[in-house]
Design a protein around this motif. Structure first.
Motif, PDB file in Angstrom:
ATOM      1  N   UNK A   1       7.461  -6.100 -11.755  1.00 48.70           N
ATOM      2  CA  UNK A   1       7.221  -7.482 -11.295  1.00 48.70           C
ATOM      3  C   UNK A   1       8.488  -8.322 -11.396  1.00 48.70           C
ATOM      4  N   UNK A   2       9.172  -8.170 -12.531  1.00 51.85           N
ATOM      5  CA  UNK A   2      10.392  -8.963 -12.742  1.00 51.85           C
ATOM      6  C   UNK A   2      11.439  -8.652 -11.679  1.00 51.85           C
TER       7      UNK A   2
ATOM      8  N   UNK B   1      21.425  -0.975  -3.931  1.00 52.59           N
ATOM      9  CA  UNK B   1      22.470  -0.764  -4.935  1.00 52.59           C
ATOM     10  C   UNK B   1      21.970  -1.128  -6.344  1.00 52.59           C
ATOM     11  N   UNK B   2      21.201  -2.208  -6.462  1.00 50.32           N
ATOM     12  CA  UNK B   2      20.940  -2.736  -7.804  1.00 50.32           C
ATOM     13  C   UNK B   2      19.523  -2.536  -8.351  1.00 50.32           C
ATOM     14  N   UNK B   3      18.577  -2.061  -7.523  1.00 47.75           N
ATOM     15  CA  UNK B   3      17.191  -2.071  -8.032  1.00 47.75           C
ATOM     16  C   UNK B   3      16.981  -1.168  -9.252  1.00 47.75           C
ATOM     17  N   UNK B   4      17.659  -0.006  -9.275  1.00 46.67           N
ATOM     18  CA  UNK B   4      17.440   0.916 -10.404  1.00 46.67           C
ATOM     19  C   UNK B   4      17.954   0.328 -11.717  1.00 46.67           C
ATOM     20  N   UNK B   5      19.208  -0.144 -11.666  1.00 50.11           N
ATOM     21  CA  UNK B   5      19.780  -0.709 -12.893  1.00 50.11           C
ATOM     22  C   UNK B   5      18.982  -1.927 -13.363  1.00 50.11           C
ATOM     23  N   UNK B   6      18.592  -2.772 -12.417  1.00 54.88           N
ATOM     24  CA  UNK B   6      17.830  -3.968 -12.799  1.00 54.88           C
ATOM     25  C   UNK B   6      16.482  -3.587 -13.392  1.00 54.88           C
ATOM     26  N   UNK B   7      15.871  -2.540 -12.813  1.00 56.07           N
ATOM     27  CA  UNK B   7      14.579  -2.102 -13.350  1.00 56.07           C
ATOM     28  C   UNK B   7      14.738  -1.643 -14.800  1.00 56.07           C
TER      29      UNK B   7
END
Lengths: 185, 259
Positions: free
Chosen positions: A49-50, A28-34
């Motif tokens: 990395x972050x 759910x969140x990897x794209x937005x966080x990236x």
């Protein structure tokens, strides 16, 4: 008791549930966080990395996330802390001085692409205290309250910073626009 | 609510649907228009920030979470693991694991390039400047494979920071970056030509980054020419056999310096 069959199978069930929760968070969140991480550091490798570090820590502390609805601000808090840690470590000089990644594979028209680059540059120029609330709002879709919690500010301050961020962008972009028109005359 | 408060709140949150904002906007078409303008600005922010996410990122994250992939994590280890959360050593190890492969590849590439220049000592390869230029091209070899066009306007926005302007380029620009040439910031761009992609470096000559070595250089794959001008060194690197001088002249006559 450790070694007891029942408690062992309970542990396995818990582990399976934990894995399922984790997978869901990642998907759910990897794209937005990236994207958020990218605009914080403007380097695709550091951004990846972050995000990876954020999820590693999230996995280890997953039991402390009681309410799934609080996942987004929780992950963002971890990511911001990771980003701050980055500055505590040794900083390396990269050979690309300005790592402007131009957006591609979007099939945008040339005009759109020029405009996007101009907008990206103006966003990058914003002071961090204005840029971060704006990214949280636009990229992460956070509400004023959520931003206030994540940044540990009161909501009025957040609203003022959002106002100033957009106001600066609005002025800078209309200046750029005039320059473009002037140049094409 | 007065006009000022309305504007402040709409600018801070263009998609604000608070009832008092909606009511206030209804009173005056100008207010409605203002909301639309701010939402338009927000759309362009959204588009500009919407960069592509690397393919397979979610899977990589899962694969790189060690405990997630470990089916035997015993409960006895739980305390140990939670202690490790705040431990930077774990952090550093995982970082190393992630960065290991690309680092090794980059290292071997440099060794290969180094070995090439070392062994081709007797084959008329220009040393110094030419070597420097070629190393840079190999270092960013992917730059030759881009195809999305970058407008001359965008090129000039960057170039202006170095005090220059290009009237034209001999082909479609597909790569544009500021790069560090021995401490001197310069422009690195790639354009398409009838002879394949060509790389141009424009480096202000104050630092004399390309001061030593022959003006013409080549290896088995590329040939290049260095033009040392009063304002900047212009270096063109093209596929072997391309009319390098002709293209160098075209580029040099297109460069204007804004003093």
């Amino acid at each position: 008791m450790p070694g007891n069959n029942n408690s062992k199978s309970q542990v396995l069930v818990d582990m399976t549930e934990k894995k399922a929760r984790y997978e869901k968070l990642v998907h759910v969140y990897h794209s937005e966080l990236y994207r958020f991480a990218y605009w914080l550091c403007r380097d695709p490798n550091i951004a990846e990395d972050l995000v990876q570090e954020t999820f590693l820590r999230a996995w280890r502390a997953l039991d402390s996330l009681l309410d799934q609805k609080a996942a987004k601000p929780w992950l963002l808090t971890i990511l911001r802390r990771e980003n701050a840690r980055r500055f505590e470590r040794k900083q390396f000089d990269y050979s690309d001085v300005d790592n402007d990644t131009l957006v591609d594979d979007k099939h945008v028209t040339l005009d759109d692409e020029v405009e996007q680059t101009i907008v990206q540059r103006q966003i990058a120029k914003l002071p961090d205290e204005y840029k971060e609330p704006l990214l949280l709002q636009v990229v992460m879709g956070c509400s004023g309250e959520e931003i206030a919690n994540i940044l540990d500010l009161n909501k009025n301050t957040v609203m003022t910073r959002l106002f100033r961020a957009r106001n600066q962008l609005k002025e800078a972009l209309s200046r750029d626009d005039e320059q473009l028109k002037g140049a094409s005359k | 609510m007065d006009d000022l408060e309305f504007r402040r709140r709409v600018i801070a949150q263009p998609h604000n649907e608070d009832q008092d904002i909606v009511d206030f906007a209804k009173q005056d078409p100008e207010h409605q228009k203002f909301i639309e303008q701010m939402q338009e600005l927000d759309d362009s922010l959204n588009q500009a920030l919407d960069i592509p996410v690397p393919k397979g990122l979610a899977d990589r994250i899962l694969t790189n979470t060690p405990e997630y992939n470990d089916d035997h994590s015993a409960p006895d280890n739980a305390n140990l693991e939670s202690e490790a959360v705040e431990d930077n050593v774990i952090n550093a190890q995982s970082r190393f694991k992630l960065g290991g492969a690309p680092l090794a590849m980059a290292a071997s590439l440099f060794v290969a390039i180094g070995a090439f220049f070392f062994t081709s000592n007797e084959h008329n390869v220009a040393y110094g400047a030419g070597e420097h230029a070629l190393t840079h091209v190999y270092h960013e070899i992917n730059s030759l494979e881009k195809s999305t066009e970058i407008s001359l306007q965008t090129v000039n926005e960057k170039f202006a920071e170095l005090g220059g302007k290009l009237d034209e380029l001999p082909g479609k620009v597909t790569y544009l970056m500021f790069c560090d040439f021995k401490g001197q910031r310069g422009l690195h761009l790639v354009f398409e030509s009838d002879y394949g992609p060509m790389t141009v470096f424009i480096v202000p000559s104050k630092a004399q980054s390309f001061g030593i070595g022959d003006s013409d250089f080549s290896d088995q794959r590329f040939a290049g020419h260095i033009d040392r001008g009063p304002d900047a060194d212009t270096i063109l690197v093209a596929s072997l056999g391309a009319p390098v001088d002709q293209y160098t002249n075209r580029i040099n006559s297109a460069i204007r310096w804004l003093h």
